[in-house]
Design a protein around this motif. Structure first.
Motif, PDB file in Angstrom:
ATOM      1  N   LYS A  28       0.178  -2.066   2.260  1.00  0.00           N
ATOM      2  CA  LYS A  28       1.281  -2.729   1.712  1.00  0.00           C
ATOM      3  C   LYS A  28       0.765  -3.877   0.714  1.00  0.00           C
ATOM      4  O   LYS A  28       1.562  -3.870  -0.491  1.00  0.00           O
ATOM      5  CB  LYS A  28       1.890  -3.597   2.879  1.00  0.00           C
ATOM      6  N   GLU A  29      -0.030  -4.534   0.905  1.00  0.00           N
ATOM      7  CA  GLU A  29      -0.547  -5.332   0.132  1.00  0.00           C
ATOM      8  C   GLU A  29      -1.104  -4.905  -1.373  1.00  0.00           C
ATOM      9  O   GLU A  29      -1.022  -5.589  -2.333  1.00  0.00           O
ATOM     10  CB  GLU A  29      -1.881  -6.242   0.416  1.00  0.00           C
ATOM     11  N   ILE A  30      -1.732  -3.825  -1.391  1.00  0.00           N
ATOM     12  CA  ILE A  30      -2.269  -3.180  -2.604  1.00  0.00           C
ATOM     13  C   ILE A  30      -1.211  -2.473  -3.424  1.00  0.00           C
ATOM     14  O   ILE A  30      -1.101  -2.225  -4.429  1.00  0.00           O
ATOM     15  CB  ILE A  30      -3.266  -2.090  -2.369  1.00  0.00           C
ATOM     16  N   GLY A  31      -0.289  -1.945  -2.518  1.00  0.00           N
ATOM     17  CA  GLY A  31       0.810  -1.195  -3.228  1.00  0.00           C
ATOM     18  C   GLY A  31       0.567   0.399  -3.104  1.00  0.00           C
ATOM     19  O   GLY A  31       0.749   0.904  -4.130  1.00  0.00           O
ATOM     20  N   CYS A  32       0.154   0.560  -1.864  1.00  0.00           N
ATOM     21  CA  CYS A  32      -0.148   2.271  -1.958  1.00  0.00           C
ATOM     22  C   CYS A  32       0.256   2.713  -0.512  1.00  0.00           C
ATOM     23  O   CYS A  32       0.705   1.939   0.211  1.00  0.00           O
ATOM     24  CB  CYS A  32      -1.558   2.617  -2.148  1.00  0.00           C
ATOM     25  N   LYS A  33       0.032   4.057  -0.550  1.00  0.00           N
ATOM     26  CA  LYS A  33       0.487   4.527   0.844  1.00  0.00           C
ATOM     27  C   LYS A  33      -0.843   4.471   1.895  1.00  0.00           C
ATOM     28  O   LYS A  33      -1.828   4.445   1.553  1.00  0.00           O
ATOM     29  CB  LYS A  33       0.741   6.060   0.746  1.00  0.00           C
ATOM     30  N   GLN A  34      -0.373   4.264   3.247  1.00  0.00           N
ATOM     31  CA  GLN A  34      -1.310   3.901   4.168  1.00  0.00           C
ATOM     32  C   GLN A  34      -2.382   5.579   4.206  1.00  0.00           C
ATOM     33  O   GLN A  34      -3.481   5.292   4.246  1.00  0.00           O
ATOM     34  CB  GLN A  34      -0.715   4.107   5.675  1.00  0.00           C
ATOM     35  N   SER A  35      -1.684   6.464   3.885  1.00  0.00           N
ATOM     36  CA  SER A  35      -2.349   7.773   4.035  1.00  0.00           C
ATOM     37  C   SER A  35      -3.343   7.791   2.770  1.00  0.00           C
ATOM     38  O   SER A  35      -4.377   8.343   3.115  1.00  0.00           O
ATOM     39  CB  SER A  35      -1.639   8.888   3.768  1.00  0.00           C
ATOM     40  N   ALA A  36      -3.215   6.801   1.747  1.00  0.00           N
ATOM     41  CA  ALA A  36      -4.198   6.952   0.496  1.00  0.00           C
ATOM     42  C   ALA A  36      -5.442   6.108   1.153  1.00  0.00           C
ATOM     43  O   ALA A  36      -6.527   6.560   0.954  1.00  0.00           O
ATOM     44  CB  ALA A  36      -3.527   6.392  -0.430  1.00  0.00           C
ATOM     45  N   ILE A  37      -5.083   5.039   1.921  1.00  0.00           N
ATOM     46  CA  ILE A  37      -6.476   4.266   2.351  1.00  0.00           C
ATOM     47  C   ILE A  37      -6.952   5.249   3.408  1.00  0.00           C
ATOM     48  O   ILE A  37      -8.326   4.959   3.270  1.00  0.00           O
ATOM     49  CB  ILE A  37      -5.577   3.060   3.145  1.00  0.00           C
ATOM     50  N   SER A  38      -6.460   5.849   4.216  1.00  0.00           N
ATOM     51  CA  SER A  38      -6.888   6.769   5.258  1.00  0.00           C
ATOM     52  C   SER A  38      -7.875   7.700   4.670  1.00  0.00           C
ATOM     53  O   SER A  38      -8.907   7.880   5.155  1.00  0.00           O
ATOM     54  CB  SER A  38      -6.016   7.325   6.110  1.00  0.00           C
ATOM     55  N   MET A  39      -7.192   8.539   3.522  1.00  0.00           N
ATOM     56  CA  MET A  39      -8.258   9.595   2.780  1.00  0.00           C
ATOM     57  C   MET A  39      -9.037   8.769   2.109  1.00  0.00           C
ATOM     58  O   MET A  39     -10.431   9.247   2.286  1.00  0.00           O
ATOM     59  CB  MET A  39      -7.323  10.241   1.715  1.00  0.00           C
TER      60      MET A  39
END
Ligand SMILES: [Zn+2]
Ligand SMILES: [Zn+2]
Length: 178
Positions: A28-39
């Motif tokens: 949320k803070e960075i402005g991307c999807k959680q799945s992107a962080i997970s990947m």
């Protein structure tokens, strides 16, 4: 020249967890999807744009590009992960088997094998959630507290096993040193 450390995702994941930030909150803070962080945390750095990766690194206080630079010139302590290896001296503490590794001081990037059993030497904590670089010479990781060498075998009488193993190790080391 700066080079990206290919395992930087581990450091990012570790820092996020130690800061108590969830993937969702970070996304949320960075402005991307959680799945992107997970990947990204699974090793796929391309899941995030360079810009967002920089933002995350900044927020978590991780240097994206200088880590390799530093580790290139630094020596680390390496240990053999094989519990049955004579380089690891077993002892029993509070009913648990612990191992004091015989550390080898070497460049982090050279891959070398144990002089006793041939196993590839490690210089990171064996806890996958941690993977901290071995810094001191103790039996446990100074970041997460996990033992470096873990025994997965089912040993019933640990004290007797450890005593026997220490005796065996002494004999083997005498042979190797002479
Ligand atoms: Zn070994
Ligand atoms: Zn650790």
């Amino acid at each position: 020249m700066k080079r990206r450390n290919p395992t930087i995702y581990k450091a990012l994941k570790r820092r996020r967890k130690s800061e108590g930030i969830t993937q969702l909150a970070l996304a949320k803070e960075i402005g991307c999807k959680q799945s992107a962080i997970s990947m990204m945390e699974a090793g796929n750095l391309d899941a995030l744009s360079e810009d967002k990766l920089q933002k995350i690194a900044e927020k978590l206080g991780v240097e994206l590009d200088s880590v390799t630079q530093k580790s290139k010139i630094s020596l680390v302590n390496k240990y053999c992960p094989n519990h049955d290896c004579p380089s690891n001296i077993p002892y029993v503490v509070a009913g648990d088997l612990c191992f004091m590794p015989k550390f080898v001081n070497e460049m982090a990037e050279t891959s070398s094998r144990c002089e006793f059993c041939g196993e590839i030497l490690q210089h990171e904590c064996s806890n996958e959630e941690c993977n901290a670089i071995v810094s001191g010479k103790s039996s446990c990781c100074n970041v997460c507290g996990d033992p470096y060498v873990e025994c997965h075998a089912d040993i019933v009488d640990k004290v007797t096993w450890a005593d026997g193993q220490r005796e065996r190790i002494e004999q083997i080391r005498v042979l190797i040193d002479s």
